[in-house]
Design a protein around this motif. Sequence first.
Motif, short mmCIF file in Angstrom:
data_model
loop_
_atom_site.label_atom_id
_atom_site.label_comp_id
_atom_site.label_asym_id
_atom_site.label_seq_id
_atom_site.Cartn_x
_atom_site.Cartn_y
_atom_site.Cartn_z
N TYR A 231 -12.86 -0.26 -18.99
CA TYR A 231 -12.74 0.98 -18.25
C TYR A 231 -11.29 1.46 -18.22
O TYR A 231 -10.98 2.63 -18.45
N LEU A 232 -10.37 0.54 -17.94
CA LEU A 232 -8.96 0.91 -17.86
C LEU A 232 -8.39 1.29 -19.22
O LEU A 232 -7.60 2.23 -19.34
N ALA A 233 -8.79 0.56 -20.27
CA ALA A 233 -8.21 0.77 -21.61
C ALA A 233 -8.72 2.04 -22.28
O ALA A 233 -8.12 2.49 -23.27
N THR A 234 -9.78 2.65 -21.77
CA THR A 234 -10.36 3.83 -22.44
C THR A 234 -10.20 5.09 -21.61
O THR A 234 -10.95 6.05 -21.81
N ARG A 235 -9.23 5.12 -20.70
CA ARG A 235 -9.02 6.35 -19.95
C ARG A 235 -8.48 7.45 -20.86
O ARG A 235 -7.90 7.20 -21.92
N THR A 236 -8.65 8.70 -20.43
CA THR A 236 -8.14 9.84 -21.19
C THR A 236 -6.61 9.82 -21.20
O THR A 236 -5.99 9.20 -20.32
N PRO A 237 -5.97 10.48 -22.19
CA PRO A 237 -4.51 10.39 -22.32
C PRO A 237 -3.73 10.70 -21.04
O PRO A 237 -2.75 10.03 -20.73
N GLY A 238 -4.16 11.70 -20.29
CA GLY A 238 -3.42 12.05 -19.08
C GLY A 238 -3.49 11.00 -17.98
O GLY A 238 -2.63 10.98 -17.10
N LYS A 239 -4.49 10.17 -18.03
CA LYS A 239 -4.68 9.17 -16.97
C LYS A 239 -4.38 7.75 -17.45
O LYS A 239 -4.37 6.81 -16.66
N ARG A 240 -4.14 7.59 -18.76
CA ARG A 240 -4.14 6.25 -19.35
C ARG A 240 -3.01 5.37 -18.82
O ARG A 240 -3.23 4.22 -18.47
N TYR A 241 -1.78 5.90 -18.76
CA TYR A 241 -0.66 5.04 -18.36
C TYR A 241 -0.85 4.53 -16.93
O TYR A 241 -0.75 3.33 -16.67
N LEU A 242 -1.12 5.45 -16.01
CA LEU A 242 -1.28 5.03 -14.62
C LEU A 242 -2.47 4.09 -14.45
O LEU A 242 -2.42 3.12 -13.69
N ALA A 243 -3.56 4.38 -15.18
CA ALA A 243 -4.73 3.51 -15.08
C ALA A 243 -4.41 2.10 -15.55
O ALA A 243 -4.76 1.11 -14.89
N LEU A 244 -3.72 1.99 -16.69
CA LEU A 244 -3.39 0.67 -17.22
C LEU A 244 -2.33 -0.03 -16.38
O LEU A 244 -2.37 -1.25 -16.20
N ALA A 245 -1.36 0.72 -15.86
CA ALA A 245 -0.32 0.11 -15.04
C ALA A 245 -0.89 -0.39 -13.71
O ALA A 245 -0.64 -1.54 -13.31
N LEU A 246 -1.66 0.46 -13.04
CA LEU A 246 -2.26 0.04 -11.77
C LEU A 246 -3.32 -1.03 -12.00
O LEU A 246 -3.41 -2.01 -11.26
N GLY A 247 -4.14 -0.84 -13.05
CA GLY A 247 -5.15 -1.85 -13.36
C GLY A 247 -4.52 -3.15 -13.81
O GLY A 247 -4.97 -4.24 -13.42
N GLY A 248 -3.47 -3.07 -14.64
CA GLY A 248 -2.76 -4.28 -15.04
C GLY A 248 -2.16 -4.99 -13.85
O GLY A 248 -2.10 -6.22 -13.80
N HIS A 249 -1.71 -4.20 -12.87
CA HIS A 249 -1.17 -4.77 -11.63
C HIS A 249 -2.25 -5.57 -10.90
O HIS A 249 -2.02 -6.72 -10.49
N LEU A 250 -3.43 -4.98 -10.76
CA LEU A 250 -4.53 -5.66 -10.07
C LEU A 250 -4.97 -6.91 -10.84
O LEU A 250 -5.20 -7.97 -10.26
N PHE A 251 -5.10 -6.78 -12.15
CA PHE A 251 -5.47 -7.93 -12.97
C PHE A 251 -4.44 -9.04 -12.85
O PHE A 251 -4.78 -10.23 -12.82
N SER A 252 -3.16 -8.67 -12.80
CA SER A 252 -2.10 -9.67 -12.73
C SER A 252 -2.11 -10.43 -11.41
O SER A 252 -1.66 -11.58 -11.35
N LEU A 253 -2.61 -9.79 -10.36
CA LEU A 253 -2.73 -10.50 -9.09
C LEU A 253 -3.67 -11.70 -9.23
O LEU A 253 -3.51 -12.71 -8.55
#
Length: 472
Positions: free
Chosen positions: A115-137
């Motif tokens: 879900y995070l890796a397939t966001r649209t271009p305008g949302k992709r960076y924030l989605a991956l950064a915030l999602g990567g943050h949650l995953f990293s926890l």
Amino acid sequence: MSKCCAFFRAAMLIALTVLVIAAEARGEPVLKAWAGGLGVAYLVCVVREVRWSRRAFVGIGAALSVFAVAAKPGGAAMVADALAAGGFVIAFFVALSALRAAAATSASIRRCGEYLATRTPGKRYLALALGGHLFSLVLNYGSISLLGTLVEQAETEADGRPRNAVKVRRMLLAIQRGFAATLCWSPLSFSMAIGPAVIAGSSWGGVAGYGIVTALLVILMGWGLDSAFKPPRPVGAPPPSLPVGSLRSLVPLLALLATIVAGVGALMAVSGLRVVIAVMAMVPLISLAWIAAQTAWPENPDSRVPSVFAELARRVRDYLGRELEGYKSEMVLLYMAGFIGKIGGDLAHPLVTTHLLDLSAVPGWAFLVALVCGLPALGMLGMHPILTASLIGPLLPDPAAVGLSPDIMLLTMAFGWGLTAVTSPFTATVLLIALFGRVSALTVGLRWNGLFLAAGCMLGVVWSLFLATLTG
């Protein structure tokens, strides 16, 4: 190497972790000494099987031990304390690796990543950064392996070439920087596990609130840089892939985080353990329960196994015999970073107590600048943040003596630790990003993240000075 040998090594690591937790719960230093001894035994077993750079750390530690015992009164006690410090570091790593092993087979976690890796271009960076943050926890830098693999699969042509190298780079950097932001506050991070032990008077509870805001600032800074310097879309580039999943895909990850928080909080309330020890005790239990739940209620009913207990036993055997064995290089590095930092700091401490190195006259703001900018600079020279933090901790004056809050000094160190994690070519995160991006670690650290480092140093200095003024 035989399976028997791998199980024996894993048994030593599990016993070491249990001893570290028991030493804290019972307040018996002898248990810490036993844990340190097990750590040495583990090193002896694996040192010949790791690369030369790891062996060099072992050689440095051995030389410092000989010097301490031969030249310093109480040198043997210094060595024992350093062994305990190294044992604590790898015990924390072992506890977290159990959660990573449980997540590796979770279909719901993989859907969340897709879900995070397939966001649209305008949302992709924030989605991956915030999602990567949650995953990293949950997964620590294992989140980079998981999300990086998804990015690689989604953006690679059939012949193995990347479809859009610039897009891959931006996606990987978002994931990496989301991980780095966790170092500002997460109780599951090494910065918050080790930092309170080296900054006198600091605590995770005192820094968590400021740390969450700091993590958000780091993510927003990265998003701003990505938006400001993104290249134009190439002519003839293929259209973005269709998004997969919905916000509901994040529910399992959020539920897991809530379970960890509730479990750790309950254990702290009942036992009075420090947060880092409660994490070490609770995370493996949650991991076992998670594996059992995956087995008992598989998403595909046809994959249900006859015995949950038998499958759980098989997974535990696989973890002990294969997964822990795969971490031996990291184990050696982490153990020796904790050991060398501790014994090096203890050996240098007399310089402070005898006023040969009196830092109490240095203004407080200078320490904040040095921590934000100095940690990544030392990281470029090959010093692991655990080593740096453990080494400089004893040399720092009492924060109150230089007009600083201990918690703000800890947060500042964690900020510098995060910058090191994305720039030092010797850290696991940079090496992983380089692997997925098919470039050198130096390219990731300096070319891809050079501007982020410069902006991060400015943000870190200004933010830490603001917080120091606010809390002073």
